[in-house]
Design a protein around this motif. Structure first.
Motif, PDB file in Angstrom:
ATOM      1  N   PHE A  57      -8.194   2.987   1.577  1.00 48.67           N
ATOM      2  CA  PHE A  57      -6.955   2.744   0.838  1.00 48.67           C
ATOM      3  C   PHE A  57      -5.938   3.860   1.076  1.00 48.67           C
ATOM      4  CE2 PHE A  57      -9.554   0.132  -2.371  1.00 48.67           C
ATOM      5  CZ  PHE A  57      -9.223  -1.055  -1.729  1.00 48.67           C
ATOM      6  N   ALA A  58      -6.421   5.095   1.127  1.00 47.98           N
ATOM      7  CA  ALA A  58      -5.514   6.216   1.374  1.00 47.98           C
ATOM      8  C   ALA A  58      -4.911   6.129   2.777  1.00 47.98           C
ATOM      9  CB  ALA A  58      -6.259   7.538   1.190  1.00 47.98           C
ATOM     10  N   ALA A  59      -5.717   5.720   3.751  1.00 41.77           N
ATOM     11  CA  ALA A  59      -5.201   5.566   5.118  1.00 41.77           C
ATOM     12  C   ALA A  59      -4.137   4.470   5.171  1.00 41.77           C
ATOM     13  CB  ALA A  59      -6.353   5.242   6.067  1.00 41.77           C
ATOM     14  N   PHE A 106       0.815  -1.214   0.000  1.00 37.70           N
ATOM     15  CA  PHE A 106       0.000   0.000   0.000  1.00 37.70           C
ATOM     16  C   PHE A 106       0.848   1.265   0.000  1.00 37.70           C
ATOM     17  CE2 PHE A 106      -3.322  -2.893   1.707  1.00 37.70           C
ATOM     18  CZ  PHE A 106      -4.305  -2.617   0.766  1.00 37.70           C
ATOM     19  N   GLY A 107       2.062   1.176   0.514  1.00 35.39           N
ATOM     20  CA  GLY A 107       2.935   2.338   0.546  1.00 35.39           C
ATOM     21  C   GLY A 107       3.811   2.488  -0.673  1.00 35.39           C
ATOM     22  N   SER A 108       3.661   1.601  -1.648  1.00 34.54           N
ATOM     23  CA  SER A 108       4.513   1.642  -2.841  1.00 34.54           C
ATOM     24  C   SER A 108       4.149   2.813  -3.745  1.00 34.54           C
ATOM     25  CB  SER A 108       4.388   0.335  -3.624  1.00 34.54           C
ATOM     26  OG  SER A 108       3.072   0.207  -4.161  1.00 34.54           O
ATOM     27  N   THR A 109       5.115   3.212  -4.554  1.00 37.76           N
ATOM     28  CA  THR A 109       4.902   4.308  -5.496  1.00 37.76           C
ATOM     29  C   THR A 109       3.831   3.960  -6.519  1.00 37.76           C
ATOM     30  OG1 THR A 109       7.195   5.012  -5.260  1.00 37.76           O
ATOM     31  CG2 THR A 109       6.036   5.738  -7.238  1.00 37.76           C
ATOM     32  N   LEU A 169      -8.845  12.816   1.275  1.00 33.65           N
ATOM     33  CA  LEU A 169      -8.327  12.367  -0.020  1.00 33.65           C
ATOM     34  C   LEU A 169      -7.480  13.452  -0.683  1.00 33.65           C
ATOM     35  CD1 LEU A 169     -11.476  10.502  -1.447  1.00 33.65           C
ATOM     36  CD2 LEU A 169      -9.425   9.490  -0.397  1.00 33.65           C
ATOM     37  N   GLY A 170      -7.905  14.713  -0.538  1.00 34.78           N
ATOM     38  CA  GLY A 170      -7.121  15.808  -1.082  1.00 34.78           C
ATOM     39  C   GLY A 170      -5.773  15.931  -0.406  1.00 34.78           C
ATOM     40  N   VAL A 171      -5.759  15.786   0.919  1.00 31.70           N
ATOM     41  CA  VAL A 171      -4.490  15.824   1.652  1.00 31.70           C
ATOM     42  C   VAL A 171      -3.581  14.688   1.196  1.00 31.70           C
ATOM     43  CG1 VAL A 171      -3.447  15.525   3.935  1.00 31.70           C
ATOM     44  CG2 VAL A 171      -5.448  16.998   3.656  1.00 31.70           C
ATOM     45  N   TYR A 172      -4.163  13.511   1.017  1.00 30.72           N
ATOM     46  CA  TYR A 172      -3.370  12.359   0.577  1.00 30.72           C
ATOM     47  C   TYR A 172      -2.694  12.642  -0.767  1.00 30.72           C
ATOM     48  CZ  TYR A 172      -2.172   7.817  -1.359  1.00 30.72           C
ATOM     49  OH  TYR A 172      -1.487   6.785  -1.934  1.00 30.72           O
ATOM     50  N   VAL A 173      -3.460  13.100  -1.726  1.00 28.40           N
ATOM     51  CA  VAL A 173      -2.906  13.378  -3.060  1.00 28.40           C
ATOM     52  C   VAL A 173      -1.804  14.430  -2.971  1.00 28.40           C
ATOM     53  CG1 VAL A 173      -3.420  14.327  -5.342  1.00 28.40           C
ATOM     54  CG2 VAL A 173      -5.004  12.704  -4.283  1.00 28.40           C
ATOM     55  N   ALA A 174      -2.050  15.483  -2.194  1.00 28.87           N
ATOM     56  CA  ALA A 174      -1.077  16.577  -2.102  1.00 28.87           C
ATOM     57  C   ALA A 174       0.209  16.151  -1.421  1.00 28.87           C
ATOM     58  CB  ALA A 174      -1.701  17.758  -1.350  1.00 28.87           C
ATOM     59  N   VAL A 175       0.118  15.226  -0.460  1.00 26.57           N
ATOM     60  CA  VAL A 175       1.295  14.836   0.318  1.00 26.57           C
ATOM     61  C   VAL A 175       2.140  13.784  -0.398  1.00 26.57           C
ATOM     62  CG1 VAL A 175       2.032  13.699   2.457  1.00 26.57           C
ATOM     63  CG2 VAL A 175       0.292  15.480   2.525  1.00 26.57           C
TER      64      VAL A 175
END
Length: 438
Positions: free
Chosen positions: A61-63, A19-22, A116-122
């Motif tokens: 999934f983002a978490a 889940f943490g992969s690029t 979800l927005g924070v996830y994408v931005a980070v």
């Protein structure tokens, strides 16, 4: 997960590593953007339960992806304080909401897209976000134009469940898979900005860039949206000013910023003094008169709860008070105030309005300074996206829900992480960027 925990729990470590992969982050980013911009299409086909299930799965999934990247993220100043304040106040409004179940649903939806927005931005670099968004918008506009051709030229009949009227044969307006012509125009203008940055940074092939800009411009024209036409002019002026500022000498750039700020404030003062004449001119247009009726009625409701508001709802629920009473205006079912700032004032009161204006103002100010001073032209994207968002939100509550809210959060986090006072709190031995380029 720490190295010791990984060694103690190899199975969990393997899951988190996936889940943490690029590759997973890249795929999830595209899926988040596709879900946001395809929300109307998903609701039209799967209904609200289907859309909520998809968004909920994306949050999970983002978490998990965050958990897999925990030790690679820089948590200094991760979130803009103004964003947290606005979200916190929206949550508090549930305690005095006039429609508690609707408020709980609306707040959960707001928080989900914010996360979800924070996830994408980070987890993604700015150019990676531009590329992902470009890919999504190419598909959205292509599918929209294809369906309009089918409805307007081949079948010569509307596609009712999508709201497509089949007016392509008469040069529009078109609705595509976005619901209304104003939404088509907004997304198309956002797409043109994104495609132009892709082209300028040579992120896509020349043929792809030409095709993308062409379908974006075609969608703007065929949408027949006067709102988008006005916003396009404002965006073009902003782009021109930013390009001139980027050419200015660094020692004079600050002075030019103050000059522009002074001119903007003077323009607002003149507009306020001439508001009667401006309203008289605009009232000749039926769509503006319709909006003005809604705003006048909302102002009467705002005066009943001026400080705290009626309670956050996001999308209006026509089944609860006072929203159903507003449906008599124009004999239409309303889902928003058709102005994001009035909508925020109505739902969260003066306190929420001040916080929201501060949040948007800080985000735009940071993005503008970065766009004018940073060497890479990709920083223009954040500033111009915010111009499109803010200008469109004067006639649509686009910034408060789904893809509009998602883009605002992404821009706010990106701008804050590059230009925030909390950057100074970062230790000297820590990296400046949250995640290395991938």
């Amino acid at each position: 997960m720490t190295p010791a925990a990984r060694s103690a729990h190899p199975a969990a470590a393997a899951v988190l590593e996936f889940f943490g992969s690029t590759r997973f982050a890249k795929a999830l980013t595209v899926t988040i953007l596709a879900t946001a911009f395809g929300s109307f299409l998903i609701r039209a086909t799967l209904g609200w339960p289907g859309l909520i299930a998809i968004v909920s799965a994306l949050v999970v999934f983002a978490a998990l992806s965050f958990a897999g990247r925990w030790d690679r993220l820089d948590w200094h100043g991760l979130l803009p304080i103004s964003l947290l304040l606005f979200l916190g106040w929206c949550v508090l409004t549930v305690f005095w909401s006039k429609y508690v179940p609707s408020s709980l649903n609306g707040i959960a939806y707001l928080l989900a897209y914010a996360f979800l927005g924070v996830y994408v931005a980070v987890v993604r670099d700015l150019i990676q976000i531009v590329r992902a968004l470009g890919d999504v918008l190419r598909v959205v506009l292509t599918v929209s134009l294809v369906l309009e051709i089918v409805a307007g030229a081949l079948l010569d009949a509307p596609i009712r469940f999508l709201g497509i009227t089949g007016a392509l044969s008469t040069a529009g307006p078109i609705q595509g898979v976005l619901g209304t012509r104003n939404m088509v125009g907004f997304v198309a203008l956002l797409a043109v900005v994104t495609f132009a940055i892709e082209w300028a940074t040579r992120s896509v092939r020349r043929g792809t860039a030409v095709y993308s800009v062409a379908i974006g411009l075609a969608a703007i024209v065929l949408s027949g949206s006067p709102v988008t036409t006005a916003v396009a002019v404002v965006t073009a002026l902003a782009a021109g000013v930013l390009l001139l500022l980027r050419r200015a000498a660094p020692e004079t750039r600050r002075g030019w910023h103050f000059v522009l700020l002074a001119l903007s404030l003077a323009g607002l003062v003149v507009a306020f003094l001439m508001r009667g004449r401006i309203l008289e001119i605009l009232s000749t247009r039926r769509e503006f008169t319709y909006r003005l009726e809604i705003w006048r009625e909302l102002w009467r409701l705002i005066e009943l709860n001026p400080l705290e508001g009626w309670g956050w709802a996001g999308y209006w629920r026509s089944s609860v008070s006072p929203f159903f009473a507003l449906d008599v205006i124009g004999n239409r079912s309303h889902t928003s105030a058709l102005n994001a700032f009035i909508d925020v004032y109505f739902q969260t009161g003066l306190v929420g309005f001040v916080i929201f204006v501060g949040f948007v103002g800080l985000t735009f100010g940071r993005a503008w300074v970065l766009a004018a001073s940073k060497k890479s032209i990709v920083f223009l994207w954040t500033a111009l996206v915010l111009v499109v968002l803010i200008a469109t939100s004067m006639a649509e509550s686009i910034m408060l829900v789904e893809y509009g809210w998602l883009m605002l959060v992404i821009c706010s986090v990106k701008a804050a992480r590059d230009l925030s006072w909390r950057v100074r709190l970062r230790r000297a031995d820590e990296p400046h960027e949250g995640v290395p380029a991938e």
